[in-house]
Motif scaffolding. Structure first.
Motif, PDB file in Angstrom:
ATOM      1  N   LYS B 274       1.785  52.786  36.058  1.00 52.11           N
ATOM      2  CA  LYS B 274       2.061  53.789  37.084  1.00 52.11           C
ATOM      3  C   LYS B 274       1.054  53.683  38.223  1.00 52.11           C
ATOM      4  O   LYS B 274       1.305  54.129  39.337  1.00 52.11           O
ATOM      5  N   LEU B 275      -0.127  53.120  37.906  1.00 52.03           N
ATOM      6  CA  LEU B 275      -1.130  53.009  38.961  1.00 52.03           C
ATOM      7  C   LEU B 275      -0.670  51.998  40.008  1.00 52.03           C
ATOM      8  O   LEU B 275      -1.091  52.053  41.163  1.00 52.03           O
ATOM      9  N   GLY B 276       0.187  51.078  39.584  1.00 51.39           N
ATOM     10  CA  GLY B 276       0.827  50.202  40.568  1.00 51.39           C
ATOM     11  C   GLY B 276       1.650  51.022  41.548  1.00 51.39           C
ATOM     12  O   GLY B 276       1.609  50.809  42.767  1.00 51.39           O
ATOM     13  N   ILE B 334      13.161  52.505  38.052  1.00 55.06           N
ATOM     14  CA  ILE B 334      13.739  53.776  38.509  1.00 55.06           C
ATOM     15  C   ILE B 334      12.786  54.495  39.448  1.00 55.06           C
ATOM     16  O   ILE B 334      13.180  55.021  40.491  1.00 55.06           O
ATOM     17  N   ILE B 335      11.495  54.454  39.073  1.00 57.89           N
ATOM     18  CA  ILE B 335      10.510  55.128  39.923  1.00 57.89           C
ATOM     19  C   ILE B 335      10.450  54.444  41.294  1.00 57.89           C
ATOM     20  O   ILE B 335      10.426  55.099  42.336  1.00 57.89           O
ATOM     21  N   LEU B 336      10.459  53.112  41.277  1.00 61.69           N
ATOM     22  CA  LEU B 336      10.450  52.384  42.542  1.00 61.69           C
ATOM     23  C   LEU B 336      11.692  52.718  43.351  1.00 61.69           C
ATOM     24  O   LEU B 336      11.630  52.892  44.572  1.00 61.69           O
ATOM     25  N   LEU B 337      12.817  52.802  42.637  1.00 59.58           N
ATOM     26  CA  LEU B 337      14.079  53.104  43.315  1.00 59.58           C
ATOM     27  C   LEU B 337      13.980  54.449  44.042  1.00 59.58           C
ATOM     28  O   LEU B 337      14.320  54.565  45.224  1.00 59.58           O
ATOM     29  N   ALA B 338      13.465  55.442  43.323  1.00 59.08           N
ATOM     30  CA  ALA B 338      13.352  56.768  43.928  1.00 59.08           C
ATOM     31  C   ALA B 338      12.339  56.750  45.056  1.00 59.08           C
ATOM     32  O   ALA B 338      12.573  57.335  46.125  1.00 59.08           O
ATOM     33  N   SER B 339      11.209  56.047  44.847  1.00 65.91           N
ATOM     34  CA  SER B 339      10.202  55.984  45.904  1.00 65.91           C
ATOM     35  C   SER B 339      10.779  55.279  47.128  1.00 65.91           C
ATOM     36  O   SER B 339      10.554  55.700  48.272  1.00 65.91           O
ATOM     37  N   LEU B 358      10.981  61.895  46.511  1.00 68.07           N
ATOM     38  CA  LEU B 358       9.614  61.657  46.069  1.00 68.07           C
ATOM     39  C   LEU B 358       9.257  62.571  44.903  1.00 68.07           C
ATOM     40  O   LEU B 358       8.581  62.152  43.956  1.00 68.07           O
ATOM     41  N   VAL B 359       9.709  63.822  44.966  1.00 68.09           N
ATOM     42  CA  VAL B 359       9.474  64.721  43.834  1.00 68.09           C
ATOM     43  C   VAL B 359      10.106  64.129  42.576  1.00 68.09           C
ATOM     44  O   VAL B 359       9.508  64.119  41.491  1.00 68.09           O
ATOM     45  N   GLY B 360      11.324  63.586  42.751  1.00 66.03           N
ATOM     46  CA  GLY B 360      11.989  62.937  41.612  1.00 66.03           C
ATOM     47  C   GLY B 360      11.151  61.804  41.070  1.00 66.03           C
ATOM     48  O   GLY B 360      10.945  61.676  39.854  1.00 66.03           O
ATOM     49  N   ALA B 361      10.636  60.977  41.968  1.00 61.93           N
ATOM     50  CA  ALA B 361       9.831  59.831  41.540  1.00 61.93           C
ATOM     51  C   ALA B 361       8.585  60.305  40.809  1.00 61.93           C
ATOM     52  O   ALA B 361       8.250  59.810  39.721  1.00 61.93           O
ATOM     53  N   TYR B 363       8.022  63.171  39.379  1.00 60.24           N
ATOM     54  CA  TYR B 363       8.316  63.815  38.107  1.00 60.24           C
ATOM     55  C   TYR B 363       8.651  62.774  37.047  1.00 60.24           C
ATOM     56  O   TYR B 363       8.266  62.895  35.889  1.00 60.24           O
ATOM     57  N   HIS B 364       9.334  61.755  37.477  1.00 58.98           N
ATOM     58  CA  HIS B 364       9.672  60.709  36.509  1.00 58.98           C
ATOM     59  C   HIS B 364       8.430  59.952  36.059  1.00 58.98           C
ATOM     60  O   HIS B 364       8.328  59.538  34.914  1.00 58.98           O
ATOM     61  N   ILE B 365       7.463  59.805  36.973  1.00 54.13           N
ATOM     62  CA  ILE B 365       6.207  59.153  36.588  1.00 54.13           C
ATOM     63  C   ILE B 365       5.544  59.936  35.457  1.00 54.13           C
ATOM     64  O   ILE B 365       5.157  59.374  34.429  1.00 54.13           O
ATOM     65  N   LEU B 366       5.469  61.236  35.641  1.00 57.98           N
ATOM     66  CA  LEU B 366       4.832  62.072  34.627  1.00 57.98           C
ATOM     67  C   LEU B 366       5.636  62.035  33.320  1.00 57.98           C
ATOM     68  O   LEU B 366       5.090  61.835  32.229  1.00 57.98           O
ATOM     69  N   ASN B 367       6.947  62.206  33.457  1.00 55.96           N
ATOM     70  CA  ASN B 367       7.799  62.223  32.265  1.00 55.96           C
ATOM     71  C   ASN B 367       7.710  60.919  31.500  1.00 55.96           C
ATOM     72  O   ASN B 367       7.594  60.895  30.278  1.00 55.96           O
ATOM     73  N   HIS B 368       7.787  59.837  32.256  1.00 60.80           N
ATOM     74  CA  HIS B 368       7.744  58.549  31.579  1.00 60.80           C
ATOM     75  C   HIS B 368       6.414  58.365  30.873  1.00 60.80           C
ATOM     76  O   HIS B 368       6.353  57.848  29.768  1.00 60.80           O
ATOM     77  N   GLY B 369       5.340  58.820  31.520  1.00 61.00           N
ATOM     78  CA  GLY B 369       4.036  58.747  30.866  1.00 61.00           C
ATOM     79  C   GLY B 369       4.068  59.454  29.525  1.00 61.00           C
ATOM     80  O   GLY B 369       3.579  58.944  28.515  1.00 61.00           O
TER      81      GLY B 369
END
Lengths: 532, 695, 184, 315
Positions: B274-276, B334-339, B358-361, B363-369
């Motif tokens: 995710k840091l990427g 998916i995160i890249l797609l949303a970003s 961006l909120v979607g992205a 939120y997905h970052i956190l969820n995926h984590g």
């Protein structure tokens, strides 16, 4: 005595000379001789490979009570030259082994397995000696068809019970390969059989069928039941083929007894046999379509079949044409010939209309095309019989090749297709329906007057005869040896299913799992006829 | 209440002290593991506090504060750390994943202690592990706070090296060494791209000056010619994308994640990749301040492709951890797609939609984590108990490891974006943002967005299939091997750690409305206020998008579900249904008893989809039948193989891979588990780096 | 498609009404034999309107199977009485067993019985299913169905015709009221 | 809307889906039987079946875990939940704001997900076969659903069902929009695939090797089977309701008065009857396609859905 006039005789004598003993021609176009155990491979190999005569039957007889030996009988049928050749091989009781033909003739391997399973005679160097009838829990040394085998439960044999012992199946290696066990109790209304698929998900890598669930000991019952009852027994070998099996058995008995069947009875037998073919073919055509989810077609198949079996009941009093054929002739006459002809003509028109609907359903056609292909070479190797053979380019039909009943006097065509897929088998059967109606019409037109039944005497002792009938599934062979007191000493029954079953395993390889029911239905083999 | 700088100092101190303390304890003692876990948790708590401070700060803009500026710590350049909203969010992610994983590692790492009956057989140096572990977490925390080029690159490299060391921890396996080397090479290729990117970003006058702070970079970036900005973007995209696991730079990921010890896999997949994304967002949103539409479009398309590629390969992979790793490729996609969508919207001037995406992205970052670390921990528990990750040898674990199974199921349901869990809410927001895109005037963007939507939709279904496989084959039915049969439940702390994440999955799903305003705040901080309409509105328990476009109330859905369940149960009981249950054999058509050989395997489960996507997988079928004697119809041995092709590995990296193998052999010289060799190695890399960056 | 529609119209509805109910019907009627008099009233009420049948061929020649299949054809249409063939014993209420029970099929029959949820009834179809029929005394035969599982109902015949099967089942379920209407 | 009205509408929604879904199934079965020349089962046969299943014991495989027992209830509850969001006779759905059409689709997926797991749970090869096939089809149907939903929400500018119905109902011109018609075509195919009808799956087959949905539920019995069957019927009912009302919103009540409710109910019944007739007719003239042709079918529907969206932008 030096018999003459058999197409194989000269070449066999030239090839083997003195090694053939007791050469006789007991019935027209049937050559018989005895050979020693060591000569089996040579003689059978010569017949099969050089003369190109297929093996029709291999059986064992327990002759120990009279002569202290077992006998093996090999029967070859030459459809091109319209003749049969059989030979008998003695096998000493104290050394019950014989050389296996399995490497040369695939189908022989299957008969040898059966001989081993039922008599305990060991085919040497057989590549796949697994039990057939005797499932895993049967005792090692119990060979049911031996004369001294006894019956479990009567004290002569320790009783044995199925406790779910596992069977041996071929294991396919590879990542993620697993086995789907199907049967013996199926989801549909089908007879019991166990199919073991080795699959990678939907792709079938290997299929093995484990049969003999409904083995009822019919061949043994032939030896113990009174003669009248054995005719009924023959009708119950495979219910959908009641008439043809009964006909084959009666013809064998008539040969043994030397009885000439009246001509009218022979015509009637032809008509009934074709009626049997008709109702089974239409039933399966409907159900092949139903197995692709075309439920309407299944309903039409059921409807058209019901019309025919009701016609059967009208003509003979039995929906399955039972109690019609007896040794010596038939019991039921057809009085209103015109009516029957008209009914069948209407029926055929009805069928054609349904067929037109089936053939315009592209999904159904797509499902059949290229599914379950049995390549002609494999059909030949496996000696497949009936429409399954004719759909794979094998031009064989006992009605034409070794005529019986009234087929000699009637004209018909034998449809042959090359492709060997489900559609080819479907089309062969469609064409056979047309030919059957044509045959019945012709037979009705020519139906001669005369008695229905010839008097049938007691059987002469210890006489051997066989008979072949083209049932709707394929060639049925009954081999009969009479005993004393009007009893049967040994009766070997071969339903075409016995040799056709392995063909399904080859035809389904690398197909997908959901296509199996369709392929299986297109072969439509009898479990009961196979298991006996 | 807390002084942020103080918290940061304490945090650094905790981790450094942790590293020392762990190293000083005996290598195999329980204390080693406990200390490592406790220091990890303590550091995580500090990070959490820091994150909350950052998120709560009521400042305009990004709310950035310089926390710490250290001159002279490093010989060449000062270090500087800044806390702003974006950093805070990623700190939150690190804390939320790091705390349970550290807890988990206490019991998990006993795996590496030598067994009394086999002295030394499996012994690994846990002290060394602890050092790398503490440094890894610390470097991740600091990298999101770093606010100068040098600080960032230095910590980025430190993070890569620490994780490399953790990946090759089980250095006795050859696979591990190769995976580690591949990782090392890929991460340094990415590093080179980043390095050049940062250099170019500094502007013509200051090229090569690494001491620039981010605020200076922001200004210099404005002056850059657009071509140079494009080049910077592309370099950064490659550099950060390779860390995020986007195709075609993902190849290291399915190798490295399974090779690493499970807590490390969880951290790498849950946080590090995710840091990427963090880097990409930092560059595009913050430092470059947005760009042309095609930037977003490129990110979106590559993201969509990654998502599809990742899930398709997850589907046909039967190593549980590798499946999860491929799934991480998919989720990064998916995160890249949303970003990417957010950037497209932003460049089109529609900040409302950009915020939503961006909120979607985020939120997905956190969820995926949360759920991916949960799944990796679950896989680790399975590995510890059965010593295999091959799904074809698993099965029946739900009876032997009921808690692990339950938690893994929660993770699977969450990752499949099924309600009422957290994955669903993220997916819903992303879908809404794409659905709303008709508000955009540009025709070209529509095609991209529609394709992105198609990819996302296709991915959604395949994820469900892949995780039915992952859970169903591994945990249900009969065990397929003796190890699986003898499996036992995971130890207490591991269960607790997984339990925490499972509960988080549910809470983040039901109570999304509590967190979303914070994410909205982050997005608005960089994107500006919503225009022209409302993108996302949160009122009470309800989330609304667009003007009367869509609405969702996750908590209410959960309550309804529970209420209906109660009513249904009560109604059925009232109707007097028969509640007798009899246990019997599985129906196997009468005669045979089911054996594991007759169960659906993972290969078989994926077979239909493998056949359908055969144009992509290009499987190579091989059926061999050996027949004895003359007759071809008696088979003796039958074997069948049907492996898929890995496109990028085979065609793009094929030649490279051979070099890697060659290198791996060489590299094995330095991989003998010796601390000194490693330290020398790390130091030399750092020196090279510093020399390079000294302008 | 038009051919088909024409055919559908031409065929119409073929389902035949049942023959009038035999006025003097008693339990001794040769049509069926209920073991132990009759089914429990509860079972009758429960299964009377919805009977899901799993057919088990325990050794029959396939004639009885063909007649059971015929129950579904348009002439007999057993579905109109709530009789339905199902694919799994788990879904079944009734085992319709044909044939003498062969040695090899005894265990599968028992397993099928065990797999079927209670309450359930077992119907033995055909003469051979009663006592082995013509196959009695063979080494491969165990005997009638009741040698393996408890039988509730015998339907005699060799094989019984579809009409006999249908009326037999309906009598046992107390559903054969025999008004000559198409449905009871 | 006051709370009483909201509550009443919610209760009526539940009663309709529970009570009418068996009738719908019965209607299809009877129509099919007629086309085959038979009378077919009695009208209330599905109710008799359910009543009987509920009174029987449940036989559960020794291999199965709690997933197997849990799934029927979950499925049942999912369908009930979805029923609160699907318009039958009125667009005035009380909980519409809680979630829109995306929520519906994901709850369907949730129930499929667990059904597939329960297929694997018993260790039976057939169960695995069913779940593998079901997930394959679900995975491929999902994108079409999303795209079709996208098209609808493009036309109606909302993903909330009440709003969609209200907007489409107030401007019938929208219904003849090419986007909407294409989306309809795509949705029809997906409905067939998701509800396991011909030519994708044959709900009346007895061949275990060809089954999809049936294969997964082969192990269920008693109350579990009742719930699974009922849920499957409700799923069909819900999908057909969506299909008819989203694309033909005529007659759906848009105000809170009794007359429009009654009219809505009657028109809804007519619509569903027509849909049932269409299904019965299709299932009479069609056979089941080979399983690997199903993806072609679904890819076709995906293409149609994509075309729907593109047509929206282009036209």
């Amino acid at each position: 005595m030096n018999p003459t006039g058999h197409p194989h005789l000269d070449s066999l004598l030239a090839q083997f000379g003195d090694r053939l003993q007791q050469v006789t021609i007991p019935y027209p176009a049937e050559l018989h001789f005895r050979i020693a155990r060591e000569d089996i491979l040579d003689v059978a190999g010569y017949l099969y490979q050089d003369l190109k005569v297929p093996l029709d039957l291999l059986l064992a007889v327990d002759q120990r009570p009279q002569r202290g030996i077992f006998e093996l009988v090999y029967l070859f049928g030459d459809r091109l030259r319209h003749a049969h050749t059989s030979f008998t091989v003695p096998v000493p009781a104290e050394d019950p082994v014989f050389p296996s033909l399995a490497g040369k003739i695939f189908v022989a391997g299957r008969y040898e397995q059966e001989v081993w399973d039922m008599f305990g005679l060991v085919p040497q160097q057989h590549p796949d000696l697994r039990r057939l009838v005797r499932h895993a829990y049967w005792p090692e040394d119990y060979y049911p068809l031996r004369k001294d085998a006894g019956t479990p439960g009567d004290g002569t044999v320790p009783d044995f019970k199925d406790e779910g012992q596992p069977f041996r199946f071929q294991r396919v290696e590879g990542e993620g390969i697993f086995e789907i066990p199907v049967g013996p109790v199926h989801a549909g209304i089908i007879e019991p059989g166990h199919f073991r698929f080795s699959v990678e998900g939907e792709t079938i890598i290997n299929l093995e069928s484990r049969l003999w669930w409904v083995h009822k000991g019919i061949e043994k019952l032939f030896e113990t039941l009174p003669l009248r009852q054995t005719v009924k027994l023959a009708e119950r070998i495979s219910g959908d083929t009641s008439f043809s099996h009964c006909l084959a058995y009666c013809q064998a008995l008539e040969k043994v007894a030397g009885v000439e069947v009246p001509l009218r009875a022979r015509y009637l037998r032809t008509i009934y046999a074709e009626m049997e073919r008709l109702y089974n073919h239409i039933h399966d055509i409907g159900f092949i379509a139903q197995d692709t989810g075309f439920m309407w077609a299944g309903a039409q198949g059921g409807r058209l079949r019901e019309q025919l079996v009701r016609l059967n009941a009208q003509l003979t009093g039995s929906r399955f044409l039972r109690d019609v054929c007896l040794p010596g002739g038939v019991t039921r006459d057809i009085s209103d010939v015109v009516h029957l002809a008209l009914v069948l003509a209407d029926w055929l028109k009805d069928f054609h209309e349904v067929l037109q609907v089936l053939r315009s359903n592209t999904i159904f056609l797509d499902r059949m095309q290229d599914t379950g292909i049995l390549f002609p070479q494999r059909a030949e190797d496996l000696q497949v019989l009936g429409y399954a053979a004719r759909a794979s380019g094998q031009n064989r039909d006992t009605r034409r090749d070794h005529p019986y009943a009234a087929y000699d006097f009637l004209e018909f065509d034998v449809p042959v297709f090359e492709k060997g897929d489900v559609q080819a088998r479907f089309e062969v059967r469609v064409e056979e329906i047309r030919q059957s109606v044509r045959l019945i019409h012709a037979a009705l037109g020519k139906l001669p007057a005369g008695p229905l039944m010839a008097p049938f005497p007691d059987l002469p002792e210890n006489k051997v005869a066989f008979s072949q009938v083209e049932g709707w599934r394929g060639t049925i062979t009954h081999w009969v040896q009479s005993g004393s007191q009007n009893q049967i000493y040994r009766c070997k029954v071969k339903d075409p299913s016995f040799v056709n079953w392995p063909a399904i395993n080859l035809a389904i390889r690398t197909n997908i799992v959901p296509d199996f029911p369709l392929t299986n239905k297109s072969f439509d083999l009898s479990y009961s006829g196979n298991d006996l | 209440m807390f002084d942020a700088t103080l918290v940061l100092i304490v945090l650094v101190a905790i981790h450094l002290a942790g590293a020392v303390a762990v190293y000083l304890t005996r290598q195999e003692s329980l204390l080693t593991r406990q200390l490592n876990g406790i220091f990890g948790i303590a550091g995580g708590v500090m990070a959490l506090i820091l994150a909350l401070i950052g998120l709560q700060r009521n400042l305009p803009g990004s709310g950035s504060t310089v926390l710490l500026s250290l001159e002279g710590v490093m010989p060449f350049a000062p270090l500087e750390f800044t806390l702003d909203r974006l950093s805070s969010f990623f700190l939150l992610l690190i804390a939320v994943v790091g705390i349970p994983v550290s807890l988990y590692s206490i019991d998990y790492m006993r795996e590496y202690v030598s067994h009394p009956d086999q002295p030394g057989a499996h012994a690994y140096n846990l002290g060394l592990f602890g050092v790398a572990y503490q440094i890894f977490i610390l470097s991740m925390i600091l990298v999101v706070l770093a606010s100068t080029t040098f600080t960032f690159l230095f910590l980025w490299e430190l993070m890569a090296l620490a994780s490399y060391f953790l990946v090759v921890f089980e250095h006795r396996h050859r696979d591990t060494q190769e995976a580690g080397t591949l990782y090392l090479i890929m991460t340094h290729l990415g590093f080179v791209a980043l390095f050049i990117g940062f250099m170019l970003l500094s502007g013509p006058a200051l090229v090569g000056n690494t001491t620039l702070s981010f605020s200076e970079l922001r200004i210099s970036a404005l002056a850059l010619p657009s071509t140079q900005r494009d080049i910077v973007f592309l370099l950064m995209f490659i550099g950060f994308g390779s860390k995020a696991g986007m195709i075609p730079f993902h190849v290291w990921l399915p190798q490295a994640h399974p090779a690493a010890p499970s807590p490390v896999s969880a951290l790498m997949s849950g946080v590090m990749i995710k840091l990427g994304i963090y880097g990409l967002l930092r560059i595009t949103l913050d430092l470059l301040g947005g760009g042309p539409g095609w930037w977003g479009g490129l990110i979106l398309v590559v993201g969509g492709a990654s998502a599809l590629y990742g899930i398709l390969y997850a589907l046909v992979d039967h190593n549980l951890k590798r499946l999860l790793a491929y799934s991480s490729v998919e989720n990064a996609g998916i995160i890249l797609l949303a970003s990417g969508a957010a950037l497209v919207f932003w460049s089109a001037g529609n900040t409302a939609l950009a915020t939503l995406a961006l909120v979607g992205a985020l939120y997905h970052i956190l969820n995926h984590g949360v759920f991916k670390s949960l799944l990796f921990m679950g896989a680790g528990a399975v590995l510890q108990s059965t010593h295999t990750l091959d799904m074809e040898s698993l099965g029946g674990l739900i009876k032997r490891m009921p808690w692990t199974a339950l938690f893994f199921l929660v993770g699977s349901v969450s990752i499949a974006a099924l309600p009422p869990f957290n994955g669903f809410v993220g997916e819903w927001i992303i879908l809404q943002s794409l659905l709303l895109s008709l508000a955009l005037p540009s025709q070209g963007a529509h095609i991209f967005l529609t394709l992105g939507l198609g990819a996302l939709a296709l991915t959604g279904g395949l994820v469900a299939a892949a995780f039915v496989k992952a859970f169903g084959i591994s945990f249900l039915a009969l065990p397929r091997s003796a190890q699986a049969d003898q499996a036992t439940e995971a130890p207490r702390l591991m269960r607790w750690a997984m339990g925490i994440n499972a509960v988080l999955c549910l809470l983040l799903g039901l109570l999304a409305t509590l967190l979303l305003p914070a994410l909205q705040g982050i997005s608005r901080a960089y994107l500006g206020p919503d225009q022209p309409t409302v993108g996302l509105a949160i009122s009470g328990l309800e989330v609304r998008t667009g003007t009367d476009f869509g609405s969702l109330s996750p908590l209410l859905l959960g309550i309804l579900l529970a209420l209906l369940a109660l009513i249904a149960l009560w109604g059925l009981r009232l109707a007097g249904i028969n509640e007798l249950t009899r246990r019997s054999m599985t129906w196997a058509c009468g005669r045979f008893t089911l054996s594991p050989r007759m169960e659906y395997t993972a290969t078989a489960f994926a077979n239909p989809l493998k056949r359908i996507f055969a144009f992509l997988y290009q499987p190579v079928r091989a059926l061999t039948i050996e027949t004895p004697g003359a007759s071809p119809h008696f088979a003796q041995d039958i074997s069948y193989r049907n492996p898929v092709r890995l496109w990028f590995e085979e065609y793009l990296y094929g030649p490279v891979a051979r070099g890697i193998v060659w290198l791996a052999r060489r590299a094995s010289l330095v991989q003998h588990g010796s601390l000194h060799l490693y330290l020398t190695y790390i130091l030399s890399i750092l020196v090279i780096l510093l020399v390079l960056t000294r302008g | 498609m038009w051919d088909m529609i024409r055919k559908i119209r031409q065929v119409g509805i073929l389902t035949e009404p049942l023959p009038p109910f035999p006025a003097e019907y008693t339990q001794q009627d040769p049509q069926v034999e209920l073991v132990g008099g009759e089914l429990q009233q509860r079972t009758r009420i429960l299964l009377g309107r919805s009977l899901h049948i799993r057919q088990v061929d325990a050794g029959s020649d396939n004639a009885a199977e063909l007649e059971i299949i015929a129950l579904g054809n348009p002439y007999y249409d057993m579905e109109r009485f709530g009789l339905h063939i199902v694919a799994s014993p788990r879904h079944a209420d009734c085992l319709m067993v044909t044939g003498p029970v062969t040695r090899n099929m005894a265990l599968p029959l028992l397993r099928t019985y065990e797999a079927t949820p209670d309450p359930k009834i077992v119907v033995a179809v055909g003469d051979a299913a009663r006592d082995g029929g013509i196959f009695r005394g063979s080494y491969a035969i165990i005997g009638g169905v009741d040698q393996v599982v408890p039988v509730d109902l015998y339907i005699p015949g060799d094989p019984p015709t579809p009409l006999e099967l249908l009326t037999g089942m309906l009598i046992a379920l107390d559903r054969y009221r025999g008004k000559s209407s198409r449905r009871e | 809307m006051d709370y009483v009205a909201k509550f009443l509408i919610a209760v009526v929604q539940l009663l309709i889906v529970l009570g009418a879904s068996p009738v719908l199934v019965s209607l299809i079965r009877r129509l099919k039987a007629r086309l085959q020349g038979r009378l077919g089962p009695p009208w209330f046969q599905p109710y008799y079946d359910l009543a009987k299943y509920f009174q029987k014991e449940s036989v559960v495989s020794e291999t199965a875990s709690w997933i197997f027992n849990f799934t029927p209830y979950l499925q049942f509850v999912c369908m009930l939940l979805i029923a609160l969001f699907v318009p039958f006779y009125t667009a005035m759905l009380p909980l519409d704001a809680t979630g829109g059409i995306i929520v519906i689709m994901y709850f369907f997926l949730l129930s499929t997900f667990f059904l597939a797991l329960s297929g694997l749970d018993t260790g039976s090869a057939f169960g695995g076969m069913g779940s593998s096939r079901e997930m394959t089809i679900a995975a491929l149907a999902e994108p079409t659903i999303i795209l079709a939903v996208f098209s609808i929400s493009l036309v109606a500018n909302s993903t909330n069902i009440s709003t969609i119905i209200l907007r489409l109902g107030s401007d019938y011109g929208l219904l003849f929009n090419p986007t909407h018609l294409l989306a309809f075509a795509a949705f029809v195919i997906v409905t067939i695939a998701e509800t396991g009808r011909l030519p994708v799956d044959n709900p009346t087959t007895h061949l275990e090797l060809t089954m999809i949905h049936e294969a997964m539920i082969l192990e269920y019995s008693g109350r579990h089977l009742a719930l699974v069957e009922w849920s499957a019927w409700m799923k069909l009912f819900l999908f057909l309701s969506l299909l008819t009302n989203l694309f033909f919103p005529w007659g759906v009540a848009t105000s809170l008065d009794l007359l429009s409710f009654v009219a809505g109910l009657v028109i809804f019944a007519v619509k569903l009857t027509l849909a049932a007739g269409a299904i019965a007719f299709m299932e009479t003239i069609l056979a089941k396609v080979r399983i690997f042709r199903v993806p072609e079918l679904l890819a076709g529907s995906f293409a149609i859905a994509l075309l729907a969206i593109i047509s929206f932008y282009v036209l």
